[in-house]
Write an enzyme that holds these catalytic residues in place. Structure first.
Site, PDB file in Angstrom:
ATOM      1  N   ARG A  55       0.801  -1.212   0.000  1.00 39.43           N
ATOM      2  CA  ARG A  55       0.000   0.000   0.000  1.00 39.43           C
ATOM      3  C   ARG A  55       0.843   1.277   0.000  1.00 39.43           C
ATOM      4  O   ARG A  55       0.660   2.170  -0.830  1.00 39.43           O
ATOM      5  CB  ARG A  55      -0.932   0.042   1.231  1.00 39.43           C
ATOM      6  CG  ARG A  55      -2.186  -0.763   1.077  1.00 39.43           C
ATOM      7  CD  ARG A  55      -2.586  -1.348   2.413  1.00 39.43           C
ATOM      8  NE  ARG A  55      -1.635  -2.388   2.728  1.00 39.43           N
ATOM      9  CZ  ARG A  55      -1.779  -3.664   2.324  1.00 39.43           C
ATOM     10  NH1 ARG A  55      -2.856  -4.024   1.696  1.00 39.43           N
ATOM     11  NH2 ARG A  55      -0.842  -4.555   2.578  1.00 39.43           N
ATOM     12  N   THR A  56       1.771   1.378   0.957  1.00 41.94           N
ATOM     13  CA  THR A  56       2.485   2.646   1.136  1.00 41.94           C
ATOM     14  C   THR A  56       3.361   2.947  -0.083  1.00 41.94           C
ATOM     15  O   THR A  56       3.333   4.052  -0.633  1.00 41.94           O
ATOM     16  CB  THR A  56       3.341   2.590   2.413  1.00 41.94           C
ATOM     17  OG1 THR A  56       2.530   2.086   3.476  1.00 41.94           O
ATOM     18  CG2 THR A  56       3.865   3.952   2.786  1.00 41.94           C
ATOM     19  N   LYS A  83      26.345  -5.250  -1.682  1.00 38.51           N
ATOM     20  CA  LYS A  83      27.820  -5.179  -1.656  1.00 38.51           C
ATOM     21  C   LYS A  83      28.296  -4.495  -0.381  1.00 38.51           C
ATOM     22  O   LYS A  83      29.455  -4.110  -0.268  1.00 38.51           O
ATOM     23  CB  LYS A  83      28.322  -4.402  -2.874  1.00 38.51           C
ATOM     24  CG  LYS A  83      27.867  -4.966  -4.210  1.00 38.51           C
ATOM     25  CD  LYS A  83      28.270  -4.018  -5.342  1.00 38.51           C
ATOM     26  CE  LYS A  83      27.390  -4.201  -6.551  1.00 38.51           C
ATOM     27  NZ  LYS A  83      27.483  -3.068  -7.481  1.00 38.51           N
ATOM     28  N   ARG A 105      11.391   3.693   4.332  1.00 38.15           N
ATOM     29  CA  ARG A 105      10.877   2.739   5.331  1.00 38.15           C
ATOM     30  C   ARG A 105      12.015   1.861   5.810  1.00 38.15           C
ATOM     31  O   ARG A 105      12.827   1.384   5.009  1.00 38.15           O
ATOM     32  CB  ARG A 105       9.769   1.867   4.741  1.00 38.15           C
ATOM     33  CG  ARG A 105       9.340   0.744   5.673  1.00 38.15           C
ATOM     34  CD  ARG A 105       8.190  -0.070   5.144  1.00 38.15           C
ATOM     35  NE  ARG A 105       6.937   0.666   5.241  1.00 38.15           N
ATOM     36  CZ  ARG A 105       5.735   0.100   5.078  1.00 38.15           C
ATOM     37  NH1 ARG A 105       5.641  -1.204   4.818  1.00 38.15           N
ATOM     38  NH2 ARG A 105       4.635   0.822   5.175  1.00 38.15           N
ATOM     39  N   HIS A 133       4.150   5.721  11.795  1.00 36.61           N
ATOM     40  CA  HIS A 133       3.846   5.562  10.362  1.00 36.61           C
ATOM     41  C   HIS A 133       2.936   6.748  10.028  1.00 36.61           C
ATOM     42  O   HIS A 133       1.727   6.630   9.869  1.00 36.61           O
ATOM     43  CB  HIS A 133       3.124   4.227  10.175  1.00 36.61           C
ATOM     44  CG  HIS A 133       2.952   3.789   8.750  1.00 36.61           C
ATOM     45  ND1 HIS A 133       3.222   4.589   7.663  1.00 36.61           N
ATOM     46  CD2 HIS A 133       2.527   2.605   8.240  1.00 36.61           C
ATOM     47  CE1 HIS A 133       2.968   3.913   6.558  1.00 36.61           C
ATOM     48  NE2 HIS A 133       2.552   2.710   6.880  1.00 36.61           N
TER      49      HIS A 133
HETATM   50  N1   CP Z   1      -0.528  -0.107   5.836  1.00 37.12           N
HETATM   51  C1   CP Z   1       0.689  -0.345   5.323  1.00 37.12           C
HETATM   52  O1   CP Z   1       1.690   0.257   5.713  1.00 37.12           O
HETATM   53  O2   CP Z   1       0.716  -1.316   4.358  1.00 37.12           O
HETATM   54  P1   CP Z   1       2.008  -1.742   3.544  1.00 37.12           P
HETATM   55  O3   CP Z   1       2.965  -2.404   4.541  1.00 37.12           O
HETATM   56  O4   CP Z   1       1.558  -2.692   2.488  1.00 37.12           O
HETATM   57  O5   CP Z   1       2.649  -0.503   3.001  1.00 37.12           O
END
Ligand code: CP
Length: 301
Positions: A55-56, A83, A105, A133
């Site tokens: 999603r993100t 590497k 992330r 998040h």
């Molecule tokens: N909600 C969310 O962060 O989903 P993803 O891990 O798929 O990005």
């Protein structure tokens, strides 16, 4: 000054409210390229995800493209990380290559804050370990705002592996800013210490009939060393299902950040139930992330 998007706690209520309104504008105009496609034309972002995402990562990419920007998808497994290149050197390399912002992330709770002072370009936290998040937090606020027309005074139950959830982390920060009440439910071992008055622990079945929304959370198996979980027993005790949905207020909504494990924290029939806003949250994710990308480039919200 560089505008980062690392934690909802860095924003006063007025700024977050402006971001929600801007995200609502993008929600309404996401399919009107003549109104939005010029806004970030010729900008290039990098998606840098050291943890998996559907999603993100995809919604940041779609958000960038809807605003006329381009995006580079950096995949650690197919990069010089193999590497021995460090995270710092990877981000500095992308900066040198000329990207305008990095969407990042990582499994580490605090690496994003530690690296930010050394970078000359905006950084977006797309999920930091168990910490926050914030782009998910913004889309959750947008979803609640669309539903109830306000945030202040809303009661939200959060059920599941709250201790390891950055989604819950951002929601609790937002709740403090907007005067929402949060009830944490789930196995005691998966709940964090509670220190703020706007957060309290509660029995799931007792609190459910009183709340405006319930945020169901996945058990974050990747953040547990050894967890002996019987999915059926867990579902019986803490899962969202038809019996529990019947106990909710008729206008209360079911949320889940995804990915969800059907039959564990949520039954199959609840995912697309009329009270569920799970896929609405995903759709709102694109609009929320358009507002974030615009903010970090133009400082506008
Ligand atoms: N909600 C969310 O962060 O989903 P993803 O891990 O798929 O990005």
């Amino acid at each position: 000054m560089i505008k980062h998007f690392l934690s909802l706690s860095s924003f006063p209520q007025s700024d977050l409210l402006s971001l929600i309104h801007r995200a609502q504008f993008f929600f309404q105009n996401q399919h009107s390229p003549e109104k939005i496609h010029h806004l970030l034309k010729n900008r290039i972002f990098a998606n840098v995800f050291y943890e998996p995402s559907t999603r993100t990562r995809c919604s940041f990419e779609i958000a960038a493209k809807r605003l006329g920007a381009d995006i580079v998808n950096f995949v650690p497994e197919h990069s010089s990380v193999k590497k021995g290149e460090t995270v710092y050197d990877t981000l500095k390399s992308l900066e040198s290559l000329g990207v305008d912002g990095i969407i990042f992330r990582h499994a580490d709770d605090h690496i994003v804050e530690q690296l930010q002072p050394f970078l000359k370009l905006p950084l977006v936290n797309a999920g930091a370990g168990k910490f926050e998040h914030p782009s998910q937090g913004l889309l959750d606020l947008l979803t609640l705002f669309q539903e109830f027309g306000k945030l202040e005074g809303l009661k939200v139950a959060v059920c599941g592996d709250v201790k390891h959830s950055r989604v819950a982390g951002s929601l609790m920060v937002a709740a403090k800013i907007f005067g929402m009440q949060i009830y944490l439910c789930g196995p005691e071992t998966l709940l964090p210490e509670v220190t703020d008055s706007h957060v309290q622990k509660a029995d799931f079945d007792t609190i459910l009939p009183t709340v405006d929304a319930v945020m169901m959370l996945r058990i974050q198996l990747e953040r547990h060393e050894d967890l002996d979980l019987d999915p059926k027993a867990y579902h019986h005790q803490f899962g969202m299902n038809h019996r529990r949905q019947l106990s909710m207020k008729k206008n209360a909504i079911i949320l889940h950040p995804g990915p969800f494990n059907r039959g564990v924290e949520i039954s199959d029939d609840m995912v697309e139930h009329s009270q569920s806003r799970i896929f609405k949250q995903m759709n709102n994710g694109v609009a929320a992330r358009m507002a974030i990308l615009e903010l970090i480039i133009n400082g506008r919200s």
